[in-house]
Scaffold this motif. Structure first.
Motif, PDB file in Angstrom:
ATOM      1  N   PRO A 178       0.784  -1.235   0.000  1.00 39.66           N
ATOM      2  CA  PRO A 178       0.000   0.000   0.000  1.00 39.66           C
ATOM      3  C   PRO A 178       0.812   1.280   0.000  1.00 39.66           C
ATOM      4  N   VAL A 179       2.137   1.212   0.172  1.00 40.00           N
ATOM      5  CA  VAL A 179       2.937   2.427   0.303  1.00 40.00           C
ATOM      6  C   VAL A 179       4.209   2.332  -0.525  1.00 40.00           C
ATOM      7  N   ALA A 180       4.769   3.500  -0.808  1.00 36.31           N
ATOM      8  CA  ALA A 180       6.106   3.586  -1.390  1.00 36.31           C
ATOM      9  C   ALA A 180       7.129   3.606  -0.258  1.00 36.31           C
ATOM     10  N   TYR A 181       8.337   3.196  -0.569  1.00 39.99           N
ATOM     11  CA  TYR A 181       9.445   3.352   0.371  1.00 39.99           C
ATOM     12  C   TYR A 181      10.204   4.635   0.023  1.00 39.99           C
ATOM     13  N   ALA A 182      10.717   5.272   1.048  1.00 43.15           N
ATOM     14  CA  ALA A 182      11.342   6.585   0.866  1.00 43.15           C
ATOM     15  C   ALA A 182      12.458   6.555  -0.180  1.00 43.15           C
ATOM     16  N   GLU A 183      13.211   5.483  -0.221  1.00 41.53           N
ATOM     17  CA  GLU A 183      14.325   5.393  -1.165  1.00 41.53           C
ATOM     18  C   GLU A 183      13.836   5.381  -2.613  1.00 41.53           C
ATOM     19  N   GLU A 184      12.617   4.858  -2.824  1.00 38.41           N
ATOM     20  CA  GLU A 184      12.074   4.809  -4.183  1.00 38.41           C
ATOM     21  C   GLU A 184      11.703   6.199  -4.681  1.00 38.41           C
ATOM     22  N   VAL A 185      11.251   7.046  -3.784  1.00 40.27           N
ATOM     23  CA  VAL A 185      10.969   8.432  -4.132  1.00 40.27           C
ATOM     24  C   VAL A 185      12.288   9.195  -4.304  1.00 40.27           C
ATOM     25  N   ALA A 186      13.222   8.928  -3.413  1.00 42.04           N
ATOM     26  CA  ALA A 186      14.500   9.643  -3.425  1.00 42.04           C
ATOM     27  C   ALA A 186      15.279   9.396  -4.714  1.00 42.04           C
ATOM     28  N   SER A 187      15.259   8.170  -5.221  1.00 43.13           N
ATOM     29  CA  SER A 187      16.053   7.853  -6.408  1.00 43.13           C
ATOM     30  C   SER A 187      15.602   8.683  -7.607  1.00 43.13           C
ATOM     31  N   LEU A 188      14.311   8.928  -7.721  1.00 41.79           N
ATOM     32  CA  LEU A 188      13.815   9.760  -8.812  1.00 41.79           C
ATOM     33  C   LEU A 188      14.221  11.212  -8.604  1.00 41.79           C
ATOM     34  N   ALA A 189      14.126  11.705  -7.380  1.00 40.79           N
ATOM     35  CA  ALA A 189      14.512  13.091  -7.095  1.00 40.79           C
ATOM     36  C   ALA A 189      15.989  13.326  -7.402  1.00 40.79           C
ATOM     37  N   VAL A 190      16.838  12.382  -7.019  1.00 46.01           N
ATOM     38  CA  VAL A 190      18.276  12.512  -7.282  1.00 46.01           C
ATOM     39  C   VAL A 190      18.536  12.522  -8.786  1.00 46.01           C
ATOM     40  N   TYR A 191      17.867  11.641  -9.501  1.00 45.50           N
ATOM     41  CA  TYR A 191      18.023  11.615 -10.960  1.00 45.50           C
ATOM     42  C   TYR A 191      17.622  12.949 -11.582  1.00 45.50           C
ATOM     43  N   LEU A 192      16.471  13.493 -11.189  1.00 46.38           N
ATOM     44  CA  LEU A 192      16.004  14.745 -11.760  1.00 46.38           C
ATOM     45  C   LEU A 192      16.925  15.915 -11.420  1.00 46.38           C
ATOM     46  N   ALA A 193      17.643  15.816 -10.315  1.00 46.19           N
ATOM     47  CA  ALA A 193      18.590  16.858  -9.919  1.00 46.19           C
ATOM     48  C   ALA A 193      19.894  16.788 -10.691  1.00 46.19           C
ATOM     49  N   SER A 194      20.116  15.698 -11.403  1.00 41.24           N
ATOM     50  CA  SER A 194      21.397  15.468 -12.063  1.00 41.24           C
ATOM     51  C   SER A 194      21.352  15.856 -13.540  1.00 41.24           C
ATOM     52  N   ASP A 195      22.544  15.930 -14.137  1.00 42.20           N
ATOM     53  CA  ASP A 195      22.633  16.234 -15.560  1.00 42.20           C
ATOM     54  C   ASP A 195      22.133  15.084 -16.420  1.00 42.20           C
ATOM     55  N   GLN A 196      21.987  13.902 -15.835  1.00 39.23           N
ATOM     56  CA  GLN A 196      21.412  12.783 -16.588  1.00 39.23           C
ATOM     57  C   GLN A 196      19.989  13.109 -17.025  1.00 39.23           C
ATOM     58  N   ALA A 197      19.335  14.017 -16.305  1.00 38.85           N
ATOM     59  CA  ALA A 197      17.982  14.462 -16.649  1.00 38.85           C
ATOM     60  C   ALA A 197      18.021  15.854 -17.266  1.00 38.85           C
ATOM     61  N   GLY A 198      19.117  16.152 -17.973  1.00 37.88           N
ATOM     62  CA  GLY A 198      19.357  17.500 -18.460  1.00 37.88           C
ATOM     63  C   GLY A 198      18.355  18.017 -19.472  1.00 37.88           C
ATOM     64  N   PHE A 199      17.542  17.149 -20.086  1.00 36.07           N
ATOM     65  CA  PHE A 199      16.547  17.593 -21.062  1.00 36.07           C
ATOM     66  C   PHE A 199      15.127  17.387 -20.534  1.00 36.07           C
ATOM     67  N   ILE A 200      15.008  17.299 -19.206  1.00 37.14           N
ATOM     68  CA  ILE A 200      13.703  17.115 -18.574  1.00 37.14           C
ATOM     69  C   ILE A 200      13.401  18.321 -17.705  1.00 37.14           C
ATOM     70  N   THR A 201      12.285  18.961 -17.955  1.00 38.52           N
ATOM     71  CA  THR A 201      11.876  20.081 -17.114  1.00 38.52           C
ATOM     72  C   THR A 201      10.362  20.277 -17.209  1.00 38.52           C
ATOM     73  N   GLY A 202       9.793  20.839 -16.148  1.00 37.01           N
ATOM     74  CA  GLY A 202       8.371  21.140 -16.122  1.00 37.01           C
ATOM     75  C   GLY A 202       7.477  19.926 -15.959  1.00 37.01           C
ATOM     76  N   GLN A 203       8.027  18.823 -15.451  1.00 35.07           N
ATOM     77  CA  GLN A 203       7.259  17.585 -15.361  1.00 35.07           C
ATOM     78  C   GLN A 203       6.872  17.261 -13.914  1.00 35.07           C
ATOM     79  N   VAL A 204       5.744  16.572 -13.773  1.00 33.18           N
ATOM     80  CA  VAL A 204       5.276  16.078 -12.481  1.00 33.18           C
ATOM     81  C   VAL A 204       5.194  14.562 -12.579  1.00 33.18           C
ATOM     82  N   TYR A 205       6.024  13.862 -11.818  1.00 35.23           N
ATOM     83  CA  TYR A 205       6.123  12.410 -11.914  1.00 35.23           C
ATOM     84  C   TYR A 205       5.506  11.731 -10.694  1.00 35.23           C
ATOM     85  N   PRO A 206       4.427  10.970 -10.868  1.00 33.06           N
ATOM     86  CA  PRO A 206       3.878  10.211  -9.742  1.00 33.06           C
ATOM     87  C   PRO A 206       4.785   9.033  -9.378  1.00 33.06           C
TER      88      PRO A 206
END
Length: 270
Positions: free
Chosen positions: A235-263
């Motif tokens: 029924p729930v997400a684990y904190a690390e699963e949310v964190a991994s996406l946040a870290v990716y979006l903060a990195s240059d690996q996501a350099g062409f991603i902006t303005g998105q809302v990811y569930p």
């Protein structure tokens, strides 16, 4: 995957518990210089030790209440001692209470709105001028699936999180020309697998009983309406699963991603 974050200064608000703590440690493991913000000084000291053990060479805790309009200046002054701020994670949030809007006290609305929206606006406003001047930066806001579909009995919280999502999109349009990216992660209910991961201010702390108090008078029928099914068998997400996406979006690996809302919702929105 190497996120190439070594030495980059990252501010994480609400850093001492649950999602914020997991994001802080995820950034530290990638070598980012961590500025962790929270109210629990003891938990902050533990987090700094854990961040250094995870791999960062620089980590510091800033004791601040984001409800205080003066807090962003204090945080920025501390961050400047480590270097230019490259990453901001706006993680502070949560619901003040629960219930039906028709029964709510108008005096309580401001608490949910400021905790979820006002804190994000103030911190973002503090980091943007330097990011724009340097033509680089990444901002990740933590929203909620409540802001996408509306959580039953959480009307003002859901509205505030929807505002976070909307602000993410419009800010991305404004600052993309300056090389600054803005994205949002929208988790479903999230918990840590580490029982020691909740600071004294966390709603999930064993001494809090926040949810017991918030829903004490809620009928079984209404509690059933509050629940959403995932498709992944838990029924729930684990904190690390949310964190991994946040870290990716903060990195240059996501350099062409902006303005998105990811569930991050286990398929509950399906």
């Amino acid at each position: 995957m190497d996120m190439q974050l070594t030495g980059r200064v990252a501010i994480v608000t609400g850093a001492t518990a649950n999602i914020g703590r997991a994001i802080s440690l995820g950034l530290a493991a990638e070598g980012a210089a961590l500025v962790a913000v929270g109210r629990d000084v003891d938990a902050g000291a533990r987090l700094v030790d854990q961040a250094i053990a995870a791999g960062t060479e620089k980590a510091r805790f800033v004791a601040a209440d984001l409800g205080d309009p003066a807090a962003p200046a204090l945080i920025m002054a501390a961050a400047s001692e480590l270097g230019d701020v490259a990453i901001l994670i706006n993680n502070v949030g949560g619901n003040v209470g629960a219930g039906f809007f028709a029964d709510s006290d108008p005096a309580s609305w401001a608490g949910d709105i400021d905790l979820n929206l006002g804190t994000m606006l103030r911190m973002t406003h503090a980091v943007l001028p330097d990011m724009i001047a340097r033509k680089t930066g990444a901002i990740v806001n933590i929203g909620s699936t409540a802001g996408l579909v509306g959580d039953y009995m959480l009307p003002v919280y859901s509205a505030a999180k929807a505002a976070v999502h909307g602000f993410t999109k419009v800010l991305a349009k404004e600052v993309g020309q300056h090389g600054v990216r803005v994205n949002c992660v929208a988790p479903y209910g999230t918990v840590s697998r580490d029982p020691a991961a909740f600071s004294k201010g966390s709603r999930f702390h064993p001494d809090s009983n926040f949810f017991g108090r918030a829903f004490a008078s809620t009928s079984p029928k209404d509690m059933e309406k509050r629940s959403r099914q995932t498709v992944l068998g838990r029924p729930v997400a684990y904190a690390e699963e949310v964190a991994s996406l946040a870290v990716y979006l903060a990195s240059d690996q996501a350099g062409f991603i902006t303005g998105q809302v990811y569930p991050v919702d286990g398929g509950s929105l399906l």
